[in-house]
Write an enzyme that holds these catalytic residues in place. Structure first.
Site, PDB file in Angstrom:
ATOM      1  N   CYS A 130       0.692  -1.274   0.099  1.00 37.59           N
ATOM      2  CA  CYS A 130      -0.072   0.163   0.256  1.00 37.59           C
ATOM      3  C   CYS A 130       0.691   1.139  -0.152  1.00 37.59           C
ATOM      4  O   CYS A 130       0.306   2.256  -0.268  1.00 37.59           O
ATOM      5  CB  CYS A 130      -1.061   0.118   1.073  1.00 37.59           C
ATOM      6  SG  CYS A 130      -2.119  -1.489   1.196  1.00 37.59           S
ATOM      7  N   HIS A 168      -3.379   7.005   3.288  1.00 36.42           N
ATOM      8  CA  HIS A 168      -3.696   5.590   2.676  1.00 36.42           C
ATOM      9  C   HIS A 168      -5.202   5.398   3.100  1.00 36.42           C
ATOM     10  O   HIS A 168      -5.373   5.367   4.261  1.00 36.42           O
ATOM     11  CB  HIS A 168      -2.812   4.701   2.829  1.00 36.42           C
ATOM     12  CG  HIS A 168      -3.321   3.188   2.697  1.00 36.42           C
ATOM     13  ND1 HIS A 168      -3.780   3.162   1.480  1.00 36.42           N
ATOM     14  CD2 HIS A 168      -3.196   2.198   3.480  1.00 36.42           C
ATOM     15  CE1 HIS A 168      -4.074   1.643   1.377  1.00 36.42           C
ATOM     16  NE2 HIS A 168      -3.822   1.028   2.421  1.00 36.42           N
ATOM     17  N   ASN A 210     -10.206  -0.335   0.521  1.00 34.47           N
ATOM     18  CA  ASN A 210      -8.704  -0.119   0.321  1.00 34.47           C
ATOM     19  C   ASN A 210      -8.158  -0.997  -1.097  1.00 34.47           C
ATOM     20  O   ASN A 210      -8.315  -1.971  -1.244  1.00 34.47           O
ATOM     21  CB  ASN A 210      -8.094  -1.002   1.432  1.00 34.47           C
ATOM     22  CG  ASN A 210      -6.606  -0.926   1.612  1.00 34.47           C
ATOM     23  OD1 ASN A 210      -5.780  -0.664   0.522  1.00 34.47           O
ATOM     24  ND2 ASN A 210      -6.240  -1.325   2.676  1.00 34.47           N
TER      25      ASN A 210
HETATM   26  O1  UT7 Z   1      -3.572  -1.541   3.714  1.00 38.08           O
HETATM   27  C1  UT7 Z   1      -3.255  -1.944   4.932  1.00 38.08           C
HETATM   28  C2  UT7 Z   1      -4.221  -3.044   5.225  1.00 38.08           C
HETATM   29  N1  UT7 Z   1      -4.946  -3.517   6.361  1.00 38.08           N
HETATM   30  C3  UT7 Z   1      -5.620  -2.603   7.298  1.00 38.08           C
HETATM   31  O2  UT7 Z   1      -5.404  -1.229   7.329  1.00 38.08           O
HETATM   32  C4  UT7 Z   1      -6.268  -3.472   8.399  1.00 38.08           C
HETATM   33  C5  UT7 Z   1      -5.889  -2.756   9.855  1.00 38.08           C
HETATM   34  N2  UT7 Z   1      -7.017  -3.510  10.580  1.00 38.08           N
HETATM   35  C6  UT7 Z   1      -8.431  -3.243  10.578  1.00 38.08           C
HETATM   36  O3  UT7 Z   1      -8.830  -2.260   9.831  1.00 38.08           O
HETATM   37  C7  UT7 Z   1      -9.137  -3.911  11.709  1.00 38.08           C
HETATM   38  O4  UT7 Z   1      -8.392  -4.552  12.358  1.00 38.08           O
HETATM   39  C8  UT7 Z   1     -10.286  -4.727  10.883  1.00 38.08           C
HETATM   40  C9  UT7 Z   1     -11.362  -3.956  10.181  1.00 38.08           C
HETATM   41  C10 UT7 Z   1      -9.571  -5.750   9.932  1.00 38.08           C
HETATM   42  C11 UT7 Z   1     -11.029  -5.706  11.853  1.00 38.08           C
HETATM   43  O5  UT7 Z   1     -11.479  -4.952  12.846  1.00 38.08           O
HETATM   44  P1  UT7 Z   1     -11.535  -5.076  14.390  1.00 38.08           P
HETATM   45  O6  UT7 Z   1     -12.344  -4.183  15.249  1.00 38.08           O
HETATM   46  O7  UT7 Z   1     -10.011  -5.273  14.708  1.00 38.08           O
HETATM   47  O8  UT7 Z   1     -12.276  -6.467  14.380  1.00 38.08           O
HETATM   48  P2  UT7 Z   1     -11.711  -7.923  14.992  1.00 38.08           P
HETATM   49  O9  UT7 Z   1     -10.683  -8.312  13.971  1.00 38.08           O
HETATM   50  O10 UT7 Z   1     -11.182  -7.956  16.572  1.00 38.08           O
HETATM   51  O11 UT7 Z   1     -12.866  -8.911  14.931  1.00 38.08           O
HETATM   52  C12 UT7 Z   1     -13.945  -8.519  15.848  1.00 38.08           C
HETATM   53  C13 UT7 Z   1     -15.173  -9.592  15.540  1.00 38.08           C
HETATM   54  C14 UT7 Z   1     -14.739 -10.704  15.635  1.00 38.08           C
HETATM   55  O12 UT7 Z   1     -15.749 -11.785  16.135  1.00 38.08           O
HETATM   56  P3  UT7 Z   1     -15.668 -12.277  17.624  1.00 38.08           P
HETATM   57  O13 UT7 Z   1     -14.387 -13.156  17.875  1.00 38.08           O
HETATM   58  O14 UT7 Z   1     -15.579 -11.098  18.563  1.00 38.08           O
HETATM   59  O15 UT7 Z   1     -16.861 -13.076  17.691  1.00 38.08           O
HETATM   60  C15 UT7 Z   1     -14.578 -11.528  13.996  1.00 38.08           C
HETATM   61  O16 UT7 Z   1     -14.629 -12.704  13.843  1.00 38.08           O
HETATM   62  O17 UT7 Z   1     -15.665  -9.279  14.368  1.00 38.08           O
HETATM   63  C16 UT7 Z   1     -15.646 -10.430  13.500  1.00 38.08           C
HETATM   64  N3  UT7 Z   1     -15.540 -10.170  12.107  1.00 38.08           N
HETATM   65  C17 UT7 Z   1     -16.588  -9.896  11.249  1.00 38.08           C
HETATM   66  N4  UT7 Z   1     -17.831  -9.861  11.640  1.00 38.08           N
HETATM   67  C18 UT7 Z   1     -18.660  -9.459  10.585  1.00 38.08           C
HETATM   68  C19 UT7 Z   1     -14.371  -9.954  11.607  1.00 38.08           C
HETATM   69  N5  UT7 Z   1     -14.779  -9.770  10.045  1.00 38.08           N
HETATM   70  C20 UT7 Z   1     -16.040  -9.487  10.002  1.00 38.08           C
HETATM   71  C21 UT7 Z   1     -16.754  -9.312   9.098  1.00 38.08           C
HETATM   72  N6  UT7 Z   1     -18.113  -9.257   9.502  1.00 38.08           N
HETATM   73  N7  UT7 Z   1     -16.544  -8.860   7.726  1.00 38.08           N
END
Ligand code: UT7
Length: 333
Positions: free
Chosen positions: A118, A259, A289
């Protein structure tokens, strides 16, 4: 680091291309266990564009590149350098830049790809600007392009909802003074934990085999939580470092194009830098993204909508897999 005794480098024109196929969060929710509410509140994304089967990183790059040349009033025969930033090349080799050189009818010029995920466009901008400053090259086409949908694992809801496809481009050439155009650039890397965000299969470590395909190793993998924390830290630091290098403070910025990965990341950076959110240009809700394409697509929109105007102090800042990061401070002219 800027080179005060060498000519300035000016962005003469911008261009972008995003595919026609708009995929709303509700469309994703038809096949992935997710919801518009989850995606939007956690990321700020409402929809993304996915390329058609016959569209590739080079075809999108070529359209964006042509638009940037038109905006710059530069003819294809004047371009003597093409750098394409991508992690989704049409094929591992030859480079996407060579395919763009042919598609745009450019002369048999220097054309190559760089890969910094990125941060790729910011790396390419830095390399291209410094190549022009040597006097060896006169007009450069710098492109970020990605068909992220080609490496997304649609069985992994934690990643497949985040990314989209598209391309953005700029034309660069040297200016006169040293207080206009690209005032400074920086880039950095930390390869100590590549697994944080990677595509493990398909390279020399894990070539394509039936096993690698079965293990879904050819798709993007990410530790979102860790990447989130690092992203906020490195983008804040890169912003502070480049402003300090050139003797500016955050409150002097007219516009920041970060970004486009997650609105919560952008809000955290705004709060750490104490810069109001209305100084940040964001189009994350529309495109998701788009990796190396995200900053040049946003830049093109900001320029065409006159959100960025002559004399404005503009900061481009990004981070990506590697880890990599980069920033560019620009006096728009
Ligand atoms: O260019 C570089 C690219 N990457 C980034 O910039 C990514 C940076 N990170 C992020 O943007 C965030 O960490 C995410 C958006 C990827 C995730 O958000 P989060 O608040 O850190 O969520 P999490 O991974 O802690 O997941 C929370 C919950 C989980 O369920 P449980 O374990 O709490 O029951 C996940 O399974 O959300 C669940 N989950 C979803 N639910 C619905 C994860 N993805 C999804 C989804 N829809 N798409």
């Amino acid at each position: 680091m800027s080179l005060p005794n060498l000519p300035s480098v000016i962005i003469r024109g911008t261009g972008a291309y995003t595919p026609e196929n708009v995929v709303h969060n509700n469309d994703m929710a038809k096949t992935v266990d997710t919801s518009d509410e989850w995606i939007f509140t956690r990321t700020g994304i409402r929809e993304r564009r996915f390329a058609a089967a016959d569209e590739t990183s080079s075809t999108m790059a070529s359209i964006a590149g042509r638009r940037a040349m038109e905006a710059a009033g530069v003819h294809p025969e004047e371009i003597d350098l093409v750098i394409v930033a991508t992690i989704t090349p049409d094929m591992p080799f030859p480079s996407t830049a060579c395919l763009v050189q042919h598609a745009l009818g450019l002369k048999p010029i220097t054309a190559f790809d760089i890969e910094a995920a990125c941060s790729g466009f910011l790396y390419a901008l830095r390399i291209g600007a410094n190549m022009l400053r040597t006097g060896d090259f006169k007009k450069a086409l710098i492109i970020g392009t990605e068909k992220m949908s080609s490496i997304l694992d649609f069985s992994d809801r934690s990643t497949c909802v985040l990314f989209g496809d598209g391309a953005g481009a700029v034309v660069l050439s040297c200016g006169e003074g040293s207080d206009e155009g690209i005032l400074g650039t920086l880039s950095g890397s930390d390869g100590s934990n590549p697994a944080l965000l990677c595509q493990p299969g398909g390279g020399s470590r894990q070539p394509a085999t039936a096993t690698s395909i079965h293990a879904r190793a050819h798709f993007l993998k990410m530790n979102g939580k860790e990447i989130f924390k690092v992203a906020v830290r490195v983008m804040e630091q890169a912003s502070r470092d480049i402003l300090k290098q050139r003797g500016f403070s955050p409150d002097q910025l007219d516009c920041i194009i970060p970004h486009q990965a997650n609105m919560r990341i952008i809000e955290s950076i705004a709060s750490r830098l104490k810069v109001p959110m209305d100084k940040f240009y964001n189009n994350l809700s529309t495109y998701g993204n788009t990796s190396a394409a995200s900053i040049p697509i946003a830049l093109d929109e900001a320029v065409r909508s006159r959100r960025v105007n002559k004399g404005d102090l503009l900061l481009l800042v990004g981070f990506g897999a590697g880890l990599t990061w980069g920033a560019s401070l620009i006096k728009w002219s």
